[in-house]
Design a protein around this motif. Structure first.
Motif, mmCIF file in Angstrom:
data_model
loop_
_atom_site.group_PDB
_atom_site.id
_atom_site.type_symbol
_atom_site.label_atom_id
_atom_site.label_comp_id
_atom_site.label_asym_id
_atom_site.label_seq_id
_atom_site.Cartn_x
_atom_site.Cartn_y
_atom_site.Cartn_z
ATOM 1 N N ALA A 546 0.678 -1.427 0.133
ATOM 2 C CA ALA A 546 0.152 0.686 0.256
ATOM 3 C C ALA A 546 1.091 1.214 -0.347
ATOM 4 N N ARG A 547 0.265 2.571 -0.806
ATOM 5 C CA ARG A 547 0.554 3.864 -0.365
ATOM 6 C C ARG A 547 1.589 4.429 0.984
ATOM 7 N N LYS A 548 0.863 3.693 2.070
ATOM 8 C CA LYS A 548 1.739 4.312 3.876
ATOM 9 C C LYS A 548 2.524 3.374 3.515
ATOM 10 N N GLU A 549 2.322 2.386 3.587
ATOM 11 C CA GLU A 549 3.519 1.140 3.817
ATOM 12 C C GLU A 549 4.735 0.905 3.279
ATOM 13 N N GLU A 550 5.665 0.767 4.347
ATOM 14 C CA GLU A 550 7.203 0.667 3.598
ATOM 15 C C GLU A 550 7.311 0.061 2.161
ATOM 16 N N GLU A 551 8.107 -0.121 1.860
ATOM 17 C CA GLU A 551 8.499 -1.172 0.232
ATOM 18 C C GLU A 551 9.810 -1.612 1.144
ATOM 19 N N LEU A 552 10.699 -0.901 2.106
ATOM 20 C CA LEU A 552 11.441 -2.134 2.118
ATOM 21 C C LEU A 552 11.734 -2.641 3.846
ATOM 22 N N ALA A 554 12.240 -4.781 6.973
ATOM 23 C CA ALA A 554 12.894 -4.197 8.193
ATOM 24 C C ALA A 554 13.073 -5.606 9.331
ATOM 25 N N LYS A 555 14.673 -5.469 9.925
ATOM 26 C CA LYS A 555 15.087 -6.940 10.532
ATOM 27 C C LYS A 555 13.756 -7.241 11.636
ATOM 28 N N ASN A 556 13.387 -8.314 11.887
ATOM 29 C CA ASN A 556 12.780 -9.110 12.356
ATOM 30 C C ASN A 556 11.264 -8.107 12.025
ATOM 31 N N ASP A 557 11.511 -8.091 11.027
ATOM 32 C CA ASP A 557 9.741 -7.745 10.170
ATOM 33 C C ASP A 557 8.963 -8.929 10.385
ATOM 34 N N ARG A 558 7.156 -9.079 10.191
ATOM 35 C CA ARG A 558 6.414 -10.093 10.560
ATOM 36 C C ARG A 558 5.675 -9.788 9.832
ATOM 37 N N SER A 559 5.664 -8.759 8.792
ATOM 38 C CA SER A 559 4.293 -8.056 7.710
ATOM 39 C C SER A 559 4.383 -9.351 6.749
ATOM 40 N N VAL A 560 3.065 -9.367 5.905
ATOM 41 C CA VAL A 560 3.252 -10.559 4.494
ATOM 42 C C VAL A 560 4.404 -10.499 3.785
ATOM 43 N N LEU A 561 4.826 -9.445 3.969
ATOM 44 C CA LEU A 561 6.088 -8.819 2.799
ATOM 45 C C LEU A 561 6.985 -9.242 2.695
ATOM 46 N N SER A 562 7.564 -9.170 4.204
ATOM 47 C CA SER A 562 8.799 -9.964 4.807
ATOM 48 C C SER A 562 8.912 -11.674 4.509
ATOM 49 N N GLU A 563 7.742 -11.547 4.900
ATOM 50 C CA GLU A 563 7.060 -13.268 5.008
ATOM 51 C C GLU A 563 6.886 -14.160 3.716
ATOM 52 N N ALA A 564 6.660 -13.318 2.541
ATOM 53 C CA ALA A 564 6.815 -13.580 1.350
ATOM 54 C C ALA A 564 8.353 -13.719 0.534
ATOM 55 N N PHE A 565 9.247 -12.529 0.778
ATOM 56 C CA PHE A 565 10.514 -12.822 0.855
ATOM 57 C C PHE A 565 10.750 -14.223 1.798
ATOM 58 N N ARG A 566 10.676 -13.849 2.514
ATOM 59 C CA ARG A 566 11.998 -15.753 3.524
ATOM 60 C C ARG A 566 11.428 -16.429 2.977
ATOM 61 N N ILE A 567 9.806 -16.986 2.095
ATOM 62 C CA ILE A 567 9.743 -17.796 0.792
ATOM 63 C C ILE A 567 10.551 -18.129 -0.014
ATOM 64 N N LEU A 568 10.952 -17.111 -0.997
ATOM 65 C CA LEU A 568 11.229 -16.605 -1.370
ATOM 66 C C LEU A 568 12.882 -17.020 -1.612
ATOM 67 N N HIS A 569 13.204 -16.179 0.102
ATOM 68 C CA HIS A 569 14.553 -17.652 -0.082
ATOM 69 C C HIS A 569 15.014 -18.518 0.716
ATOM 70 N N THR A 570 13.618 -19.265 0.375
ATOM 71 C CA THR A 570 13.525 -20.758 0.855
ATOM 72 C C THR A 570 13.684 -21.701 0.186
ATOM 73 N N ASN A 571 12.659 -20.879 -1.103
ATOM 74 C CA ASN A 571 12.691 -21.852 -2.666
ATOM 75 C C ASN A 571 14.166 -21.370 -3.335
ATOM 76 N N LEU A 572 14.815 -20.533 -3.147
ATOM 77 C CA LEU A 572 15.967 -20.727 -4.413
ATOM 78 C C LEU A 572 16.895 -21.201 -3.509
ATOM 79 N N GLN A 573 16.537 -21.689 -1.980
ATOM 80 C CA GLN A 573 17.915 -22.680 -1.482
ATOM 81 C C GLN A 573 18.115 -23.889 -2.238
ATOM 82 N N TYR A 574 16.842 -24.509 -2.633
ATOM 83 C CA TYR A 574 16.372 -25.376 -3.425
ATOM 84 C C TYR A 574 16.678 -25.730 -5.021
ATOM 85 N N LEU A 575 16.785 -24.274 -5.682
ATOM 86 C CA LEU A 575 17.063 -24.438 -6.676
ATOM 87 C C LEU A 575 18.905 -24.287 -6.919
#
Length: 790
Positions: A546-552, A554-575
Motif C-alpha cells: 500500500a502507499r503508506k506502507e514501507e517498501e523495504l 526491516a529486521k524482525n519484520d513480520r509483515s506479509v511482505l517480509s514473509e513472502a521474501f523469506r519464502i522466496l529465500h527458502t525456495n531459492l535454496q532448493y534451486l
C-alpha cells in the motif's frame, strides 16, 4: 513407437467449475453490496411509485338476429311494427363503437375528466378524485386557447374564496366561491364541496386539460376483449391508479353506448309516429265533413231507413264496394307516400308498415331504412368522406329511386283497377236506375264515410302500436358484471420487482467482473501463468504494498511482505543446490521484460532478506542505462560504479563498494556513470574478472539488471548468473509478454530462470490468502478486503 508429447500451446486445459466459481466468489462483498443497493432502490421505487389497478366490466351484446331484444318483443312482430328496424350487428362493429372517439368524449364531458385535483407531496403528486375539497363547474370553454395543460396551485384559502397561482406564468388570481371567473381558456365557478371531511396539508393543484386530449388518452387505455370468439360477451379493461374513477368511466361508457343504441332504434318509430299524427289530423277533418254532410242530407230529405228499398242491389254490389274501398285505401296510401317522398326529410327515413298491400314496396322501404340507419351509426365515429359512407349513400339513392318507382307503378296499377271498377259501377248504376236519386246520393255519401272511417281506424291502430314500440325499447348491451377493480395492483408487482432487484444485484457485479476478466490482458495471479510455470518455475509471490506502507523490509519484520521474501529465500535454496556452483558467492540476477515491473524493489528486498539471515550480501546496479538503486540508496546516484570500473583501469573494486545504510551485512556497488556503449562494456574481459573477484568476497551477489525486452545487456552477462529471477508484475505485465521469457529460455539466452510474481493483491495472493499467508498478522477489516478485491 512412443507417442509424441503434445505441444503445450495445443493442449486443452480442463475447465474446473469450482475454480471458475472461485473467480467470482472472492468478490462476495461486492455481490452483497450490489444486492443491498438494488433491494433498497426497489424498495424505494415500490414505496413512492403510484400503484396501477385493473378495473373490469363485462357486457353481452344482444343480437337481434338470434333472439336478443326481438325475442322479448316477438308479440309485436305480427303487427310489422319492428320489421326493418335494424338488421343485426357485428361484434367487431360494436366493439369499434365502444372505443369510438365520440362515445369516449361524451363520457369525458359527463364525468368532467379534464379537470383534476392533485395533492403535491414531498416525493409524489397524487390525484384526488373522490373526496375533493372543491367543486368546479365549467360555464364556457374554448379548447383552442388551451394549447397545453394549465395547472393552478391553491396558495391561500379563505372563508369566501381562493387564491390561485398559475404554475406556468406564476400569475396570481383571487376568486370568490360561487362567482364566475375567467381563466382565458374557460369561464368557471368554484364552490366548496358539500360534505367534504378531509384535510390536506400538502399543496393542492388544479389541472385543466382539453376534452379531446383526455378522451384520446382513455381511448388508448381502454381495452376490449371477447371472452370467447363464438360468444358476444365483451370484457372491458381499464388500468388506472384510482379504482373509483376507472369504475365510473367504464359504467358511464356502457350507459352512453346503450343510450345511443336506443336513440338509433327509436328513430324510425319516431318518424313513423310523426307521419301518422299528420295523416290523422287530415283524415279527422275529412271524416267530420262527410258525417256532417250525411246528417244534413237525412234531415233535409226526411230519410229514416232506405236499406230495405235497395237490399237486393246492395247485397249484389257488396263485393264490388269492398274491392273499391280497398283500392281507394291503397291509392290514398300511395298518394300519401309519394307526397311524403316529395318532401325533404331531415332523417331521410321513410314510414314503414302503413298497410300497403304491395309486399315489394314494403320490402324496398324496409331495406332503405336499414341502410340509412347503418350510415347514420357509422357517421358518429367517421366523416362523409369515409368510403363505407360513400358506398352506403350510393346504395340509398338507388333504393330511394326504386321506392319512388315502385310507388308510382303501384299508383298506376291502382288507377287502372279503379277505372275498371268505375266502369263496373256505371253498369251497376244502370241496374239501380229505378232507385230514387236521393238513395243514390245517400249511398255516395255513406261510401265516402266508410272509406274515411276505415282509414281513420287504421291510423289509430298504427299510432298505438308505434307508441308501444317506443315504450318498450330495451338496452342493446346487457351488463353481466358491473365495473369492479382488482385488489392487487397490476403495476408495480412487488414480488417481481424484488426478485428482479435481487437478480440484478447479482448480475451487475457478475457482468462487471466477467467483462473485467474478459478484457483484462494483464497478469493478475499465478493462475494466469499456469502455462508459463510449467516450463519456468514460480519461486515466489510478492504482495502489493500500500502507499503508506514501507517498501523495504526491516529486521524482525513480520509483515506479509517480509514473509513472502523469506519464502522466496527458502525456495531459492532448493534451486541453488542444483545450480552447480560449489565455490564463491551465489550470483542472483533480477530482471524483467519491460521497465516498471519491480526489479529494483525485488532485488533490494531479496538482498535485505539474505542479509537478515546473517549472510554477507552485495547488491549491484547491473542496469547501466537507467540506474534505479538511488530509489532506496539516495547517495548511490553520485557514486562511481560498474561502468567506471570497466572503463577506468586505475579504479579498484574495493574503492567502489560502499556499505549500505539499510543493513550492516549489505554492501552496494552502484551502476556508476551512464556510458554511451553499455553493451560493449559488458563484453569486455574485465566484466568476467569483476564477477570472479566479487564472488570470493560475498555469500550472495544480487544484480539489478536491465529489462531483457528493451536491451541486450542482460543476455550478455547472464552467463555469470547462478540463478535468474524473472520479475512479473501483477496488473501491469501483459500476458503475451510471458512468451518472451519462454522464448528466451528456449533459445538459451537465459538460463536457470525462475519467475517472481510481484505486486499481487492480497485477494490473489498465494491461494487467495485463504490458508494463512498472514499468519500472526492482524486480519484485514471488511472495507480493507473490499478495496483490495479490486
Amino acid at each position: 513407437m512412443s507417442q509424441q508429447p503434445t505441444p503445450y500451446n495445443q493442449q486443452e486445459e480442463e475447465i474446473n467449475l469450482r475454480e471458475e466459481l472461485e473467480k467470482y466468489l472472492r468478490y462476495w462483498p461486492w455481490f452483497l453490496i450490489s444486492m443491498l443497493i438494488c433491494i433498497v432502490i426497489a424498495f424505494l421505487y415500490l414505496r413512492y411509485s403510484t400503484p396501477i389497478y385493473q378495473t373490469k366490466a363485462t357486457i353481452i351484446i344482444k343480437d337481434e338476429k338470434k333472439g336478443g331484444i326481438m325475442s322479448e318483443l316477438s308479440a309485436f312482430e305480427d303487427m310489422g311494427i319492428l320489421s326493418g328496424m335494424g338488421g343485426g350487428n357485428s361484434i367487431e362493429n360494436e366493439m369499434g363503437i365502444l372505443r369510438s372517439k365520440q362515445l369516449i368524449t361524451d363520457v369525458t364531458k359527463k364525468l368532467q375528466l379534464n379537470v383534476r385535483f392533485y395533492a403535491e407531496g414531498d416525493v409524489n403528486t397524487t390525484e384526488i378524485y373522490e373526496n375533493r375539497p372543491f367543486e368546479i363547474q365549467i360555464l364556457q370553454e374554448n379548447e383552442e386557447e388551451l394549447i397545453e395543460a394549465q395547472i393552478y396551485s391553491i396558495i391561500n384559502e379563505t372563508e369566501t374564496g381562493l387564491t390561485l397561482q398559475n404554475e406556468l406564468t406564476e400569475e396570481e388570481l383571487n376568486l370568490n366561491f360561487g362567482e364566475p371567473v375567467n381563466l382565458d381558456f374557460a369561464t368557471i365557478v368554484i364552490n366548496k364541496a358539500e360534505g367534504y371531511t378531509g384535510k390536506f396539508d400538502d399543496l393542492l393543484q388544479i389541472s385543466f386539460t382539453t376534452v379531446a386530449a383526455v378522451a384520446d388518452n382513455y381511448r388508448e387505455k381502454i381495452q376490449l376483449n371477447l371472452t370467447d370468439k363464438n360468444s358476444s360477451l365483451i370484457e372491458l379493461n381499464l388500468n388506472d391508479p384510482i379504482k373509483v374513477k376507472a369504475q365510473q368511466i367504464l359504467d358511464q361508457l356502457i350507459l352512453e353506448y346503450n343510450r345511443q343504441a336506443i336513440e338509433d332504434k327509436n328513430l324510425v318509430a319516431t318518424n313513423t309516429a310523426r307521419f301518422i299524427e299528420d295523416r290523422l289530423d287530415i283524415i279527422t277533418g275529412e271524416l267530420d265533413s262527410v258525417e256532417t254532410g250525411k246528417e244534413e242530407f237525412k234531415e233535409s230529405n226526411q230519410l229514416t231507413d232506405i236499406q230495405a228499398e235497395s237490399q237486393i242491389f246492395i247485397e249484389n254490389a257488396s263485393d264490388f264496394n269492398k274491392k273499391k274501398q280497398d283500392i281507394n285505401t291503397q291509392l290514398e296510401l300511395s298518394n300519401a307516400m309519394l307526397d311524403y317522398l316529395s318532401k325533404d326529410s331531415e332523417s331521410d327515413l321513410l314510414p314503414s308498415n302503413l298497410g300497403i298491400s304491395e309486399s315489394g314496396v314494403n320490402s324496398v322501404i324496409s331495406e332503405y331504412n336499414t341502410l340509412v340507419l347503418e350510415r347514420n351509426r357509422i357517421l358518429r365515429g367517421s366523416t362523409l368522406k369515409n368510403p363505407v359512407v360513400i358506398d352506403l349513400n350510393t346504395q340509398i339513392e338507388q333504393i330511394k329511386a326504386n321506392v319512388l318507382q315502385s310507388l308510382q307503378r303501384m299508383r298506376s296499377n291502382l288507377r287502372i283497377a279503379k277505372g275498371d271498377l268505375d266502369q263496373q259501377a256505371a253498369t251497376m248504376g244502370s241496374k239501380i236506375a229505378s232507385v230514387p236519386g236521393k238513395e243514390k246520393q245517400y249511398r255516395g255519401i255513406e261510401r265516402q264515410q266508410n272509406i274515411k272511417e276505415a282509414l281513420y281506424l287504421f291510423l289509430l291502430q298504427k299510432r298505438e302500436e308505434t307508441s308501444l314500440s317506443l315504450a318498450v325499447t330495451a338496452p342493446k348491451a346487457k351488463i353481466v358484471d358491473r365495473a369492479y377493480s382488482l385488489k392487487e395492483p397490476v403495476s408495480p408487482k412487488r414480488k417481481i420487482i424484488m426478485l428482479a432487484a435481487l437478480i440484478l444485484g447479482v448480475l451487475i457485479p457478475f457482468i462487471f467482473i466477467y467483462l473485467k476478466q474478459l478484457l483484462n490482458n494483464k497478469i493478475e495471479s499465478q493462475k494466469d501463468m499456469q502455462r508459463a510455470i510449467k516450463m519456468i518455475p514460480l519461486v515466489g509471490e510478492i504482495p502489493k504494498v500500500a502507499r503508506k506502507e514501507e517498501e523495504l523490509i526491516a529486521k524482525n519484520d513480520r509483515s506479509v511482505l517480509s514473509e513472502a521474501f523469506r519464502i522466496l529465500h527458502t525456495n531459492l535454496q532448493y534451486l541453488l543446490v542444483n545450480s552447480g556452483n560449489t565455490e564463491g558467492a551465489n550470483v542472483l540476477f533480477v530482471t524483467s521484460t519491460v521497465k516498471g515491473e519491480g526489479k529494483t524493489f525485488a532485488a533490494f528486498n531479496l538482498a535485505l532478506t539474505l542479509a537478515n539471515s546473517g549472510k554477507k550480501v552485495l547488491i549491484m546496479g547491473g542496469d547501466l542505462r537507467n540506474p534505479q538503486l538511488q530509489r532506496y540508496e539516495m547517495d548511490s546516484k553520485d557514486l562511481k560504479g560498474i561502468s567506471d570500473y570497466l572503463v577506468d583501469a586505475s579504479l579498484s573494486l574495493p574503492s567502489l563498494i560502499k556499505q549500505s545504510q539499510l543493513h550492516s551485512n549489505l554492501d552496494l556497488l552502484a551502476s556508476g556513470s551512464i556510458p554511451p556503449n553499455p553493451s560493449e562494456l559488458w563484453r569486455t574481459a574485465k566484466a568476467n574478472t569483476m564477477f570472479e573477484d566479487l564472488k570470493s568476497e560475498y555469500d550472495y551477489i544480487v544484480v539489478d539488471t536491465a529489462p531483457v525486452m528493451l536491451v541486450t545487456d542482460t543476455f550478455l552477462i547472464n552467463k555469470y548468473a547462478d540463478l535468474t529471477l524473472y520479475v512479473v508484475r501483477a496488473g501491469y505485465t501483459e500476458k503475451k509478454l510471458i512468451e518472451f521469457a519462454l522464448d528466451a529460455k528456449k533459445d538459451g539466452k537465459l538460463h536457470d530462470v525462475s519467475f517472481v510474481l510481484n505486486d499481487v493483491k492480497l485477494s490473489n495472493f498465494g491461494y487467495g490468502n485463504k490458508y494463512g499467508y498472514a499468519y500472526g498478522v492482524e486480519k484485514e477489516g471488511f472495507w480493507e478486503k473490499l478495496k483490495s478485491s479490486f
